[in-house]
Design a protein around this motif. Sequence first.
Motif, short mmCIF file in Angstrom:
data_model
loop_
_atom_site.label_atom_id
_atom_site.label_comp_id
_atom_site.label_asym_id
_atom_site.label_seq_id
_atom_site.Cartn_x
_atom_site.Cartn_y
_atom_site.Cartn_z
N GLN A 119 0.84 -1.20 0.00
CA GLN A 119 0.00 0.00 0.00
C GLN A 119 0.88 1.26 0.00
OE1 GLN A 119 -2.27 0.69 3.62
NE2 GLN A 119 -3.98 1.51 2.40
N LYS A 120 1.90 1.27 0.84
CA LYS A 120 2.81 2.43 0.91
C LYS A 120 3.55 2.64 -0.40
CE LYS A 120 3.71 1.92 5.85
NZ LYS A 120 4.70 1.45 6.81
N VAL A 121 4.08 1.56 -0.94
CA VAL A 121 4.86 1.65 -2.18
C VAL A 121 3.97 2.06 -3.34
CG1 VAL A 121 6.27 0.33 -3.82
CG2 VAL A 121 6.62 0.03 -1.36
N ALA A 122 2.77 1.53 -3.40
CA ALA A 122 1.85 1.89 -4.49
C ALA A 122 1.58 3.39 -4.50
CB ALA A 122 0.54 1.12 -4.36
N ALA A 123 1.50 3.99 -3.32
CA ALA A 123 1.22 5.43 -3.22
C ALA A 123 2.32 6.28 -3.85
CB ALA A 123 1.01 5.83 -1.76
N THR A 124 3.52 5.73 -3.99
CA THR A 124 4.63 6.48 -4.59
C THR A 124 4.50 6.57 -6.11
OG1 THR A 124 6.13 4.61 -4.97
CG2 THR A 124 6.19 5.66 -2.78
N GLY A 125 3.79 5.63 -6.70
CA GLY A 125 3.65 5.61 -8.16
C GLY A 125 4.83 5.00 -8.89
N ASP A 126 5.80 4.49 -8.15
CA ASP A 126 7.00 3.90 -8.74
C ASP A 126 6.70 2.45 -9.14
OD1 ASP A 126 9.48 2.70 -9.27
OD2 ASP A 126 10.48 3.66 -7.58
N ALA A 127 6.47 2.23 -10.43
CA ALA A 127 6.08 0.92 -10.92
C ALA A 127 7.12 -0.16 -10.61
CB ALA A 127 5.79 0.97 -12.41
N ALA A 128 8.39 0.19 -10.72
CA ALA A 128 9.44 -0.80 -10.45
C ALA A 128 9.43 -1.22 -8.99
CB ALA A 128 10.81 -0.23 -10.83
N ALA A 129 9.23 -0.27 -8.10
CA ALA A 129 9.17 -0.58 -6.67
C ALA A 129 7.91 -1.39 -6.34
CB ALA A 129 9.22 0.70 -5.84
N VAL A 130 6.81 -1.06 -6.99
CA VAL A 130 5.57 -1.80 -6.80
C VAL A 130 5.77 -3.25 -7.24
CG1 VAL A 130 3.16 -2.07 -7.54
CG2 VAL A 130 4.03 0.19 -6.92
N LYS A 131 6.46 -3.44 -8.35
CA LYS A 131 6.70 -4.79 -8.85
C LYS A 131 7.47 -5.63 -7.83
CE LYS A 131 8.28 -7.34 -12.86
NZ LYS A 131 8.71 -7.26 -14.26
N VAL A 132 8.48 -5.05 -7.23
CA VAL A 132 9.27 -5.76 -6.23
C VAL A 132 8.40 -6.09 -5.02
CG1 VAL A 132 11.18 -5.53 -4.58
CG2 VAL A 132 11.49 -4.80 -6.95
N GLN A 133 7.65 -5.09 -4.52
CA GLN A 133 6.83 -5.32 -3.35
C GLN A 133 5.65 -6.24 -3.65
OE1 GLN A 133 7.62 -4.65 -0.25
NE2 GLN A 133 5.78 -5.77 0.36
N PHE A 134 5.13 -6.18 -4.84
CA PHE A 134 4.06 -7.10 -5.26
C PHE A 134 4.55 -8.54 -5.14
CE2 PHE A 134 1.95 -9.62 -8.56
CZ PHE A 134 0.61 -9.43 -8.23
N GLY A 135 5.79 -8.77 -5.57
CA GLY A 135 6.38 -10.11 -5.47
C GLY A 135 6.50 -10.56 -4.02
N LYS A 136 6.93 -9.67 -3.14
CA LYS A 136 7.06 -10.00 -1.73
C LYS A 136 5.70 -10.30 -1.11
CE LYS A 136 11.21 -7.23 -0.88
NZ LYS A 136 11.73 -6.07 -0.12
N THR A 137 4.71 -9.51 -1.48
CA THR A 137 3.36 -9.71 -0.95
C THR A 137 2.81 -11.06 -1.42
OG1 THR A 137 3.03 -7.32 -0.96
CG2 THR A 137 1.06 -8.69 -0.74
N GLY A 138 2.98 -11.34 -2.69
CA GLY A 138 2.52 -12.61 -3.24
C GLY A 138 3.21 -13.80 -2.59
N GLU A 139 4.51 -13.68 -2.34
CA GLU A 139 5.25 -14.77 -1.71
C GLU A 139 4.77 -15.01 -0.28
OE1 GLU A 139 7.49 -17.10 -2.81
OE2 GLU A 139 6.88 -16.31 -4.75
N SER A 140 4.45 -13.93 0.43
CA SER A 140 3.97 -14.12 1.81
C SER A 140 2.59 -14.76 1.82
CB SER A 140 3.99 -12.80 2.59
OG SER A 140 3.05 -11.90 2.06
N CYS A 141 1.79 -14.47 0.82
CA CYS A 141 0.47 -15.10 0.68
C CYS A 141 0.66 -16.59 0.36
CB CYS A 141 -0.31 -14.41 -0.43
SG CYS A 141 -2.00 -14.93 -0.62
N LYS A 142 1.54 -16.87 -0.55
CA LYS A 142 1.81 -18.24 -0.98
C LYS A 142 2.36 -19.09 0.16
CE LYS A 142 4.39 -20.75 -4.58
NZ LYS A 142 4.85 -21.81 -3.71
#
Length: 151
Positions: A119-142
């Motif tokens: 949520q915090k990273v998405a607010a920055t608008g930095d797509a590359a950072a969102v991609k990295v954090q999206f991966g971390k979020t998905g891995e924690s869900c998995k």
Amino acid sequence: MKKVVAALLLTTCAGAVYAQQALKPEEMIKYRKAGYSFMAWNMGKIKANLEGTYNKEQVIAAANVVAATANSGMGALFGAGTDKDVGGEKTRVKPEFFKEQDKVKELAMAYIKEANELQKVAATGDAAAVKVQFGKTGESCKACHDKFRKD
């Protein structure tokens, strides 16, 4: 005035707790499945933005939903009687989920942390950072799926 506000707050909280306790096991399963489905749909929207045209507002909105759902207290929907199919509602939760509460808490807290960071990273608008954090979020869900969800 403070006493009135406090009384209203306590009444509201008590009502929420009572309503939650009054849920039947099949209702708990139904609601938790709906919550996870809605969260997954929003993760899918983020993924689509990362793979296609990036729309900051869509990503922020979806990340907000993911974080809000993660923080919503869905653990309460894993009450007694929800360890098996009941009332026409099917569950894919392994029995170990109800026996290994320390591990469940550890995995849940890790997911909440990553969802909040998304949520915090998405607010920055930095797509590359969102991609990295999206991966971390998905891995924690998995991690929870791998340990506690039946195929």
